[in-house]
Design a protein around this motif. Structure first.
Motif, mmCIF file in Angstrom:
data_model
loop_
_atom_site.group_PDB
_atom_site.id
_atom_site.type_symbol
_atom_site.label_atom_id
_atom_site.label_comp_id
_atom_site.label_asym_id
_atom_site.label_seq_id
_atom_site.Cartn_x
_atom_site.Cartn_y
_atom_site.Cartn_z
ATOM 1 N N PHE A 1 37.274 43.562 35.918
ATOM 2 C CA PHE A 1 36.004 42.978 36.330
ATOM 3 C C PHE A 1 34.965 44.036 36.694
ATOM 4 O O PHE A 1 33.868 43.702 37.130
ATOM 5 N N ALA B 1 32.873 40.074 41.464
ATOM 6 C CA ALA B 1 32.947 39.374 40.188
ATOM 7 C C ALA B 1 34.283 38.662 40.015
ATOM 8 O O ALA B 1 34.356 37.546 39.491
ATOM 9 N N GLU B 2 35.349 39.297 40.486
ATOM 10 C CA GLU B 2 36.680 38.706 40.366
ATOM 11 C C GLU B 2 36.794 37.440 41.214
ATOM 12 O O GLU B 2 37.345 36.418 40.767
ATOM 13 N N SER C 1 40.495 31.058 32.289
ATOM 14 C CA SER C 1 40.695 32.336 32.960
ATOM 15 C C SER C 1 40.604 33.490 31.971
ATOM 16 O O SER C 1 41.092 33.415 30.850
ATOM 17 N N LYS C 2 39.954 34.566 32.406
ATOM 18 C CA LYS C 2 39.929 35.805 31.631
ATOM 19 C C LYS C 2 40.579 36.945 32.427
ATOM 20 O O LYS C 2 40.469 38.106 32.051
ATOM 21 N N ALA C 3 41.251 36.583 33.524
ATOM 22 C CA ALA C 3 41.938 37.582 34.342
ATOM 23 C C ALA C 3 43.277 37.947 33.712
ATOM 24 O O ALA C 3 43.721 37.349 32.733
ATOM 25 N N ASN D 1 34.195 47.294 31.560
ATOM 26 C CA ASN D 1 33.823 46.287 30.568
ATOM 27 C C ASN D 1 32.916 46.869 29.490
ATOM 28 O O ASN D 1 33.045 46.526 28.309
ATOM 29 N N ASP E 1 35.392 29.957 39.683
ATOM 30 C CA ASP E 1 35.088 29.243 38.436
ATOM 31 C C ASP E 1 36.352 28.621 37.847
ATOM 32 O O ASP E 1 36.318 27.490 37.340
ATOM 33 N N VAL E 2 37.459 29.352 37.912
ATOM 34 C CA VAL E 2 38.726 28.829 37.379
ATOM 35 C C VAL E 2 39.169 27.611 38.171
ATOM 36 O O VAL E 2 39.680 26.635 37.602
ATOM 37 N N HIS F 1 34.898 34.654 39.608
ATOM 38 C CA HIS F 1 35.649 34.105 38.476
ATOM 39 C C HIS F 1 36.792 33.212 38.961
ATOM 40 O O HIS F 1 37.058 32.151 38.370
ATOM 41 N N ALA G 1 37.093 26.383 34.653
ATOM 42 C CA ALA G 1 36.740 27.374 33.630
ATOM 43 C C ALA G 1 37.996 28.081 33.131
ATOM 44 O O ALA G 1 38.957 28.253 33.894
ATOM 45 N N LEU H 1 46.278 34.048 38.225
ATOM 46 C CA LEU H 1 45.366 35.174 38.042
ATOM 47 C C LEU H 1 45.924 36.381 38.783
ATOM 48 O O LEU H 1 46.124 36.332 39.990
#
Length: 232
Positions: free
Chosen positions: A21, A183-184, A197-199, A26, A190-191, A187, A195, A14
């Motif tokens: 984020f 938020a980052e 990754s959306k980074a 967004n 979560d990874v 996340h 989860a 990431l």
């Protein structure tokens, strides 16, 4: 054949481009992807520090365009899905002399052309005495949007009236992006628990680095630089 590190998919990596984020970025991305602006012809992106760093930081920073503008180069690509084609960069030293002494500039602007004809003006400076100023302005045929124009944006109006209350300006980046960093980090946790990754990925970060390196080459040569020239 040895794989480039940015192309190895086995381990999750990431990259900390926190604009991805930020709530405002967004919302702008969602509006762009929904076609609310129509074709976008122009973007203005700024990353302006309220005060310069120490002289000791400059040699380790990678220079203004890698250190500051790379965030905007990534944010624009992430938001629009477009690929940079060429860049023309100018810069100057208007403040502390050690930037020039160390081979850097303290202020610079890049004109980036993208594969659909969109143009972005990406500006960075170490000398925004009004406050820390990170914004993105989107101009399309059917509409536009600002990111970062809130009540702490360090802007002074020349008009007689102002329609929003202005508070104390941001002074440092972690004030401006507090919500994005929270938020980052959430996340990232979560990874760790599995989860997706959306980074920013290493490959995407490499694209931002190509543009930043092209900015340096353009500054040195005084001419536009094709991004593809760095990849061949």
């Amino acid at each position: 054949m040895v794989k480039h590190a940015a192309q190895v998919p086995e381990a999750p990596v990431l990259i900390g481009f926190q604009r991805r984020f930020d709530a405002g970025y967004n919302r702008a991305r969602a509006a762009y992807r929904a076609g609310e602006f129509g074709p976008v012809h122009t973007l203005h992106a700024t990353t302006l520090d309220a005060a310069p760093p120490s002289a000791a930081y400059v040699p380790t920073s990678g220079g203004l365009f890698r250190d500051c503008s790379s965030h905007d180069f990534d944010a624009i690509a992430w938001l629009t899905g477009r690929q940079a084609v060429s860049i023309y960069t100018v810069g100057s030293n208007m403040g502390e002399p050690f930037f020039g002494d160390l081979g850097d500039v303290d202020s610079g602007s890049s004109l980036v052309t993208y594969d659909d004809g969109m143009v972005a003006l990406v500006s960075a400076s170490r000398n925004s005495g009004a406050g820390h100023d990170v914004r993105l302005e989107i101009f399309g045929i059917d509409g536009g949007m600002f990111v970062g124009l809130d009540d702490r944006a360090p802007l002074v109006t020349a008009e007689e009236t102002l329609s929003w209350a202005q508070g104390e300006p941001y002074l440092v980046y972690h004030e401006r992006f507090e919500g994005a960093y929270v938020a980052e980090l959430a996340h990232f946790l979560d990874v760790l628990e599995g989860a997706p990754s959306k980074a920013c990925t290493p490959a995407e970060a490499l694209e931002a680095l190509y543009i930043a390196e092209a900015a340096n080459r353009s500054l040195a040569s005084g001419a536009p630089v094709l991004i593809s020239d760095l990849k061949n």
